[in-house]
Design a protein around this motif. Structure first.
Motif, PDB file in Angstrom:
ATOM      1  N   LEU A  90       2.316  57.276   8.170  1.00  0.00           N
ATOM      2  CA  LEU A  90       2.968  56.105   7.585  1.00  0.00           C
ATOM      3  C   LEU A  90       2.614  56.017   6.110  1.00  0.00           C
ATOM      4  O   LEU A  90       1.431  55.887   5.749  1.00  0.00           O
ATOM      5  CB  LEU A  90       2.530  54.829   8.309  1.00  0.00           C
TER       6      LEU A  90
ATOM      7  N   ALA B 168       6.050  52.118  12.749  1.00  0.00           N
ATOM      8  CA  ALA B 168       5.199  53.306  12.829  1.00  0.00           C
ATOM      9  C   ALA B 168       4.102  53.133  13.877  1.00  0.00           C
ATOM     10  O   ALA B 168       3.777  54.072  14.614  1.00  0.00           O
ATOM     11  CB  ALA B 168       4.590  53.607  11.463  1.00  0.00           C
TER      12      ALA B 168
ATOM     13  N   VAL C 104      15.518  56.597  14.083  1.00  0.00           N
ATOM     14  CA  VAL C 104      14.227  57.243  14.330  1.00  0.00           C
ATOM     15  C   VAL C 104      14.424  58.606  14.980  1.00  0.00           C
ATOM     16  O   VAL C 104      13.852  59.623  14.556  1.00  0.00           O
ATOM     17  CB  VAL C 104      13.334  56.345  15.195  1.00  0.00           C
TER      18      VAL C 104
ATOM     19  N   LYS D 237       8.846  46.730   9.583  1.00  0.00           N
ATOM     20  CA  LYS D 237       8.894  48.113   9.114  1.00  0.00           C
ATOM     21  C   LYS D 237       7.571  48.836   9.389  1.00  0.00           C
ATOM     22  O   LYS D 237       7.567  49.959   9.891  1.00  0.00           O
ATOM     23  CB  LYS D 237       9.216  48.137   7.618  1.00  0.00           C
TER      24      LYS D 237
ATOM     25  N   THR E 129       8.040  53.214   4.223  1.00  0.00           N
ATOM     26  CA  THR E 129       8.594  51.861   4.145  1.00  0.00           C
ATOM     27  C   THR E 129       8.747  51.441   2.687  1.00  0.00           C
ATOM     28  O   THR E 129       8.005  51.877   1.810  1.00  0.00           O
ATOM     29  CB  THR E 129       7.703  50.846   4.883  1.00  0.00           C
TER      30      THR E 129
ATOM     31  N   ILE F 217       7.018  58.203   8.400  1.00  0.00           N
ATOM     32  CA  ILE F 217       7.724  56.935   8.224  1.00  0.00           C
ATOM     33  C   ILE F 217       7.346  56.386   6.853  1.00  0.00           C
ATOM     34  O   ILE F 217       6.160  56.198   6.552  1.00  0.00           O
ATOM     35  CB  ILE F 217       7.354  55.908   9.317  1.00  0.00           C
TER      36      ILE F 217
END
Length: 335
Positions: free
Chosen positions: A113, A43, A19, A39, A157, A155
């Motif tokens: 995210l 965020a 991160v 995951k 995923t 972020i």
């Protein structure tokens, strides 16, 4: 600005390093791992740790990249022009801002995210290369380039259901969340249930890891399913004694529906009772598979699949062939 985890989220050293590296490089962090390994929650906890606003873009199989930028409602503008509505003269009234536009125009640094990017089609990541790299995009309807005021922390995923393009991967910092070991799972359980009996957790973890080791299990139970299962055990007052004294010939633990979500066709070997009947020798029938010498558990002995349940090799025995006839009816049984 460094991420050190939160009180409600157990982050490993490798995850914290990933991160912080992505933040330093100002690149999107692509996080892969089994479903239920935290995951998406990463965020959420990252936003809580930094006190930043979280903007979430949930990806579906029908999601297109331009929906994250903006959408132009030409139909509504045409209808309003026919009705003589005044706002029709400004095209901005018919532009619906997407999640990327919302993140780019924020005055503060936000967390963006992009959840489960692998659900979209293969061209979806390629359509976002310029936007994620340069942090800008062009709006044709107003002849304007939208640039990020503050570069968001992104972020992304993925459940690894689909391969992502190399050009997209080059623009990301990658981290795979490995399944937690026993110690980390213990810490995660303590975060969710601080007052839970440690002996119950110990026995539950034994059962949990035994279920994950069942061969042929299509969907192994994840961290979130362990947390749900423990909640059910406590709600039904099922103590560690029930888990400790379970019948070793039965692989199904109490309230197994919280752990096992898919049928496991080949999970029978070594674990009779888990979703498939245990194999029983058949009178007058030879082994179904010449490799592992296992006999079919189906009545009248004809396998539904073209491969052996145990060793997964093609089954060429007469007992599994479509030409096998039933001794009573003198004809091939229909399934």
């Amino acid at each position: 600005m460094k991420f050190e985890g939160t009180r409600d989220y157990v982050a490993t050293d490798d995850l914290k390093l990933a991160v912080n590296a992505a933040i330093t490089l100002e690149r999107p962090l692509l996080v892969k791992g089994e479903p239920g390994t935290g995951k998406t929650m990463l965020a959420e906890q990252l936003a809580a740790s930094f006190g930043a606003r979280l903007i979430t873009w949930h990806i579906k199989s029908t999601t297109k990249a331009h929906q994250g930028l903006y959408e132009y409602d030409a139909v509504s503008r045409l209808r309003d022009s026919q009705l003589g509505v005044d706002k029709v003269h400004d095209v901005r009234n018919y532009l619906k801002k997407g999640k990327l536009w919302e993140a780019f125009e924020a005055d503060e640094r936000v967390i963006l995210l992009i959840d489960e990017i692998d659900k979209a089609d293969i061209e979806f990541p390629n359509d976002l290369l310029q936007e994620l790299d340069k942090m800008e995009f062009y709006v044709y309807e107003i002849d304007e380039t939208i640039k990020a005021r503050q570069r968001p922390i992104i972020i992304i995923t993925s459940n690894n259901e689909k391969e992502l393009p190399d050009a997209f991967l080059r623009r990301c910092f990658f981290h795979y969340i490995a399944f937690p070991d026993r110690t980390t799972l213990q810490q995660i359980v303590d975060v969710h249930y601080p007052n839970i009996s440690q002996s119950l957790v110990s026995e539950a973890l034994d059962v949990f890891f035994d279920v994950r080791k069942v061969p042929g299990l299509k969907k192994k139970p994840s961290t979130s399913e362990l947390v749900d299962w423990l909640k059910l055990l406590m709600a039904d007052n099922i103590g560690e004694a029930v888990l400790r004294e379970r019948d070793p010939t039965k692989a199904i633990p109490p309230l197994a529906g919280a752990l096992v979500k898919k049928r496991a066709r080949r999970a029978v070997a070594g674990a009779p009772g888990l979703h498939e009947p245990a194999r029983q020798p058949l009178t007058g029938a030879g082994p179904c598979c010449s490799t592992c010498s296992m006999k079919c558990a189906r009545p009248r002995c004809r396998c539904r699949s073209a491969s052996c349940w145990t060793c997964t090799r093609p089954c060429k025995s007469m007992w599994c062939s479509p030409t096998w006839t039933n001794s009573t009816t003198s004809r091939a049984p229909s399934w």
